[in-house]
Design a protein around this motif. Sequence first.
Motif, PDB file in Angstrom:
ATOM      1  N   HIS A 275       0.679  -1.514   0.112  1.00 27.17           N
ATOM      2  CA  HIS A 275      -0.331  -0.123   0.068  1.00 27.17           C
ATOM      3  C   HIS A 275       0.811   0.881  -0.261  1.00 27.17           C
ATOM      4  N   ARG A 277       4.210   2.032  -1.103  1.00 24.03           N
ATOM      5  CA  ARG A 277       4.507   1.381  -2.750  1.00 24.03           C
ATOM      6  C   ARG A 277       3.377   1.437  -3.375  1.00 24.03           C
ATOM      7  N   ALA A 278       2.125   2.037  -3.462  1.00 21.46           N
ATOM      8  CA  ALA A 278       1.390   1.619  -4.740  1.00 21.46           C
ATOM      9  C   ALA A 278       1.422   0.515  -5.162  1.00 21.46           C
ATOM     10  N   VAL A 279       1.141  -0.532  -5.219  1.00 20.54           N
ATOM     11  CA  VAL A 279       1.313  -1.694  -5.617  1.00 20.54           C
ATOM     12  C   VAL A 279       0.535  -2.639  -5.051  1.00 20.54           C
ATOM     13  N   THR A 280      -0.790  -3.026  -6.876  1.00 15.23           N
ATOM     14  CA  THR A 280      -1.800  -3.606  -6.080  1.00 15.23           C
ATOM     15  C   THR A 280      -1.011  -5.589  -6.028  1.00 15.23           C
ATOM     16  N   ASN A 312       9.837  -2.544  -9.732  1.00 12.25           N
ATOM     17  CA  ASN A 312       8.004  -2.493 -10.163  1.00 12.25           C
ATOM     18  C   ASN A 312       8.212  -0.229 -10.138  1.00 12.25           C
ATOM     19  N   LEU A 314       4.841   3.091  -9.943  1.00  8.12           N
ATOM     20  CA  LEU A 314       3.903   4.072  -9.474  1.00  8.12           C
ATOM     21  C   LEU A 314       2.913   3.259  -9.891  1.00  8.12           C
ATOM     22  N   TYR A 315       1.455   2.462  -8.965  1.00  2.40           N
ATOM     23  CA  TYR A 315       0.244   2.186  -8.802  1.00  2.40           C
ATOM     24  C   TYR A 315       0.855   0.339  -9.844  1.00  2.40           C
ATOM     25  N   GLN A 317       1.239  -3.404 -10.750  1.00  6.48           N
ATOM     26  CA  GLN A 317       0.457  -4.783  -9.815  1.00  6.48           C
ATOM     27  C   GLN A 317       1.550  -6.113  -9.724  1.00  6.48           C
ATOM     28  N   ARG A 422      -7.235  -6.495  -3.992  1.00  8.82           N
ATOM     29  CA  ARG A 422      -6.832  -5.007  -4.600  1.00  8.82           C
ATOM     30  C   ARG A 422      -6.926  -3.465  -3.794  1.00  8.82           C
TER      31      ARG A 422
END
Length: 422
Positions: A275, A277-280, A312, A314-315, A317, A422
């Motif tokens: 969360h 790192r804004a990774v799903t 990874n 930003l945003y 997966q 998610r």
Amino acid sequence: MAAIARLAGRLARRRLPRRTVRLRMTLLYGGLFLLSGAALLGVTYVLVHRAIAAQPPKLSVSEPGQEPGVMPAQPPRSRQSALETLADQAQDAMAGQIADIMHQLLVQSGIALALMLVVSIALGWIVAGRMLRPLRTITATAQDISATSLHQRLALEGPSDELKELGDTFDGLLSRLETSFEAHRQFVANASHELRTPLARQRALGQVALSDPEATVESLREAHERILAAGAQQERLIGALLTLARSQGGIDVREPFDLARLTAEVVESRKAEAHIRAVTFRTSIAPAVAAGHRNLAEGLVANLVDNAMRHNVLYGQVEVTTRTVEGRAALTVSNTGPLVPPNAIEQLFQPFQRLGVTRAARTEGLGLGLSIVQAIADAHDAGLTTRARSGGGLTITVTFPALPRRSRPASPPGERVAHRHR
């Protein structure tokens, strides 16, 4: 008695010749020739003796003036007795002559066998030396090779026989040792550099804090916190090195473990960092049971997931999947991220190697994640495949060996679950 005792002591102290392979082969050749030659001479002697005994020479004694083939008149009794005595003496003389001939045959055959035995031993010594010449080459090369000269090779020439195969196998062993030693030296150099960096940072922070004449409690606290952060980095690096070493040591006992549950626990523990790192995370957890060391397997899953999060965008997966394919548990971790050239994938699995990042520019991670994954997979005899995604990132699949039938636990009904986070 004293002289005999001294002589016996000298004979006991005298060293016997070293029983080399060449000497043993020569004695074996000579012994086989002696046995076969003695058997041949014995058979020949027996056959000749039987042939003579089956057809003994016939002797006949006739009176002077008697024509051959004419029936003689009946001689007087005294003359007949003399003729019989003469015939017996002639028969005895013939038998003695035959015995002398057989004795001479036996003696001369023995002398010939002894001479040929000497010749066969000499020829056996020469032939054994020629046959064992490649072994002497291997021995001399092995004695000259050290850790700094592993580039040497035997390069044996000749027919493709067992000795040539042994030489080629030895060359292959030297090649693997050279690669291993080179990787070890590179690893030690990299590990030394990685360990020296936080130590130098700690020393610099301490010296700066101590040399400040106007230091306050707040500035000293900040310096100590930075020193503690550097120490924590050292602990993580040493822990990663220990995990890598333990993985490379192999697994003695393999126990079944639930790879699906293990993966779900690792993903759950990384949600907070993902969360930030804004990774799903996108997970599909299906039943998968493997055999091995559960703690090491947990390190494999954790390093794969951490590597996918940290490298990874930003945003981005991270997709994590577990499944069973033909009785083999499989784990797949795929992530978005920067483009990875296909020819650079192998470099990523080397210790302290990162793609396009210099040591000075490293901000997080230790550069050991995928190396640990490779070592743990090898310890479990698991297959490891890596593929670069066309849009950036990697897809890594680890396939564990199939469980023995007696080790397969019964799966409870309704255990297959698919998750989406998610």
